[in-house]
Write an enzyme that holds these catalytic residues in place. Structure first.
Site, PDB file in Angstrom:
ATOM      1  CG  HIS A 151      -7.512   4.308   0.641  1.00 28.31           C
ATOM      2  ND1 HIS A 151      -6.990   3.898  -0.550  1.00 28.31           N
ATOM      3  CD2 HIS A 151      -6.518   4.980   1.284  1.00 28.31           C
ATOM      4  CE1 HIS A 151      -5.717   4.293  -0.623  1.00 28.31           C
ATOM      5  NE2 HIS A 151      -5.404   4.954   0.465  1.00 28.31           N
ATOM      6  CG  ASP A 174      -0.927   5.238   3.527  1.00 28.26           C
ATOM      7  OD1 ASP A 174      -1.264   5.319   2.329  1.00 28.26           O
ATOM      8  OD2 ASP A 174      -1.658   5.613   4.465  1.00 28.26           O
ATOM      9  CD  GLU A 194      -6.646   6.646   5.995  1.00 32.70           C
ATOM     10  OE1 GLU A 194      -7.027   6.734   4.820  1.00 32.70           O
ATOM     11  OE2 GLU A 194      -5.519   7.020   6.375  1.00 32.70           O
ATOM     12  CD1 TRP A 241      -2.682  13.074   4.426  1.00 30.62           C
ATOM     13  CD2 TRP A 241      -1.640  12.721   2.469  1.00 30.62           C
ATOM     14  NE1 TRP A 241      -3.528  13.440   3.413  1.00 30.62           N
ATOM     15  CE2 TRP A 241      -2.925  13.239   2.204  1.00 30.62           C
ATOM     16  CE3 TRP A 241      -0.813  12.419   1.396  1.00 30.62           C
ATOM     17  CZ2 TRP A 241      -3.397  13.464   0.908  1.00 30.62           C
ATOM     18  CZ3 TRP A 241      -1.275  12.641   0.103  1.00 30.62           C
ATOM     19  CH2 TRP A 241      -2.556  13.154  -0.127  1.00 30.62           C
ATOM     20  CG  HIS A 271      -1.920   1.135   1.173  1.00 32.08           C
ATOM     21  ND1 HIS A 271      -3.274   0.910   1.003  1.00 32.08           N
ATOM     22  CD2 HIS A 271      -1.781   2.479   1.253  1.00 32.08           C
ATOM     23  CE1 HIS A 271      -3.914   2.074   0.981  1.00 32.08           C
ATOM     24  NE2 HIS A 271      -3.023   3.046   1.138  1.00 32.08           N
ATOM     25  CG  HIS A 322      -1.039   7.034  -1.522  1.00 29.61           C
ATOM     26  ND1 HIS A 322      -2.267   7.194  -2.128  1.00 29.61           N
ATOM     27  CD2 HIS A 322      -1.257   6.315  -0.398  1.00 29.61           C
ATOM     28  CE1 HIS A 322      -3.196   6.600  -1.388  1.00 29.61           C
ATOM     29  NE2 HIS A 322      -2.609   6.063  -0.341  1.00 29.61           N
ATOM     30  CD  GLN A 352      -6.799  11.349  -1.793  1.00 28.56           C
ATOM     31  OE1 GLN A 352      -5.662  11.055  -2.151  1.00 28.56           O
ATOM     32  NE2 GLN A 352      -7.210  11.197  -0.555  1.00 28.56           N
TER      33      GLN A 352
HETATM   34 FE   FE2 Z   1      -3.450   5.161   1.440  1.00 25.36          FE
END
Ligand code: FE2
Length: 429
Positions: A213, A312, A216, A318, A60, A62, A155
């Site tokens: 996803h 991630d 979350e 993030w 996982h 991005h 997203q």
């Molecule tokens: Fe993610």
């Protein structure tokens, strides 16, 4: 042969061997795994009892956002919401060139860390599908040494964001591998469930895998994983569907979870926890006690559900840290889940190797004759030591060729009456 690694110790999940083995490779495949292999090769490396593992796999990630740290500014609060706002500020300024360059730089780091397979989500909530084109290009460029799998990730919500489903379908037609989703981000719980149905039906029709996803959130009533498992079962997608994050499960009622886990097991839905991100982004509205926000990893493993740990984020809106080291991920997962028992620690190693490989559906993954000649020699004697030390990758082999080398971690000492060197391993005389 092309390459022989001699005196290798294999991880516990590999077929049992009485002692160190030699691994012979030819034409991109492992052709022999046996003690004292009677053959010669163009290159032979004696690893002297070091742990040799199939490559790390990140289930996982991005890659469209990675290494964008500081663009156009840093995330001052470190929160999920500021991260989302930041990504929104950055999106209009993205260029394909910069996306490709950042992703390739990350792949260089990954190779040096023995991370040779990555499933990355790519945001499809952009008419131009700029990131999709960029990551398809990166996938082509790294294919000689790395397996990159792309997930079409809406997203901003496949129903909530105008045109997102059409964009997702276009992305799949362009060659993106997996169908993504984000049901907890749709406007209502009902829309979330509807998005899961739509996306799973689309995946079933196209014969694709699914990775959403999912939940979350710290909201224990966010239960889209139940719908995901039920749709997986209804559509016969067993073994091809994954729920990522699943952080709401941390806060769910125990009785409800006792029904949920067998449902996930029955439908063969896999789970991915992202310990570094879950521990930093969840529980933010709590005072004390603060929830950890990571999903129930040991309980899912005990229920027979396949669980992997993912990175991630690395240096993006993030998360400001990270360096492509899946042992860092395993280390954090072990602590957050309190998986400190001996079998549990080995399970944390599997969560960044074999379990993740199963989620991606990687073929020829493992250290056995017939498997692809991809492996990592670690500066450690077993998986627990590898996690403890976040051990160096002495040698990384991909498709039968050495693609990276790192020196062993050693410090020299200048102390009267003490050894002149330490390697941080336990030595008993
Ligand atoms: Fe993610």
């Amino acid at each position: 042969m092309d390459l022989i690694i001699r005196n290798a110790v294999l991880p516990r999940s590999a077929p049992k061997q009485p002692g160190p083995v030699d691994i012979g490779m030819e034409a991109g495949r492992i052709v022999a795994v046996e003690p004292k292999l009677a053959a010669s090769a163009r290159e032979e490396i004696d690893v002297q009892g070091a742990l040799v593992t199939p490559p790390f796999v990140d289930a996982h990630f991005h890659m469209d956002a990675t290494l964008s740290y500081g663009l156009p500014r840093v995330n001052a609060s470190g929160t999920l919401l500021e991260g989302i706002a930041l990504w929104g500020e950055l999106k209009p300024h993205l260029t394909q060139e910069a996306l490709v360059e950042r992703a390739l730089q990350y792949c260089d780091w990954a190779v040096a860390r023995g991370l040779l397979a990555i499933r990355t989500h790519v945001d499809v909530c952009d008419e131009r599908l700029l990131a999709v084109e960029a990551l398809l290009e990166v996938k082509r460029r790294v294919a000689p040494y790395m397996d990159l799998q792309l997930v079409a990730f809406p997203q901003d919500g496949v129903l909530r964001s105008a045109g997102a489903f059409e964009n997702l379908k276009r992305a799949i037609a362009m060659g993106v591998d997996v169908v993504g989703g984000i049901p907890h981000f749709e406007r209502t719980m009902a829309d979330g469930a509807e998005s899961v149905r739509l996306l799973c039906e689309f995946a079933a029709e196209k014969g694709l895998r699914v990775d959403m996803h999912c939940d979350e959130s710290d909201d224990p009533m966010s239960r889209h994983i139940e719908t995901l498992a039920a749709q997986t079962h209804r559509l016969g997608l067993h073994g091809r569907v994954t729920g990522s994050h699943l952080t709401s499960m941390h806060s769910m009622d125990n009785y409800y979870v006792s029904k949920l886990l067998p449902l996930m097991r029955e439908s063969g839905v896999a789970a991915i926890a992202n310990p570094l991100i879950n521990i930093t982004l969840q529980g933010r509205s709590d005072t004390y006690p603060k929830r950890r926000g990571m999903t129930r990893v040991p309980e899912m493993l005990a229920a027979g559900i396949n669980v992997a740990f993912g990175y991630d984020c690395v240096m993006d809106p993030w998360y400001s840290l990270g360096s492509g080291d899946m042992l860092e991920v395993a280390h954090m997962g072990l602590h957050v889940a309190q998986m400190t028992g001996i079998d549990a620690m080995h399970a944390c190693f599997d969560a960044v190797t074999a379990n993740a490989a199963r989620i991606l559906g990687l073929e020829g993954y493992g250290i056995e004759a017939g498997c692809e000649a991809n492996l990592v020699v670690l500066d450690a004697r077993d998986a627990v030591e590898a996690i403890r030390l976040r051990a160096g990758r002495l040698v990384v082999g991909s498709r039968g060729k050495v693609v990276s080398r790192s020196p062993a971690a050693r410090a020299s000492l200048s102390l009267e009456g003490r050894p002149t060197e330490v390697d941080f391993k336990l030595h008993r005389s």
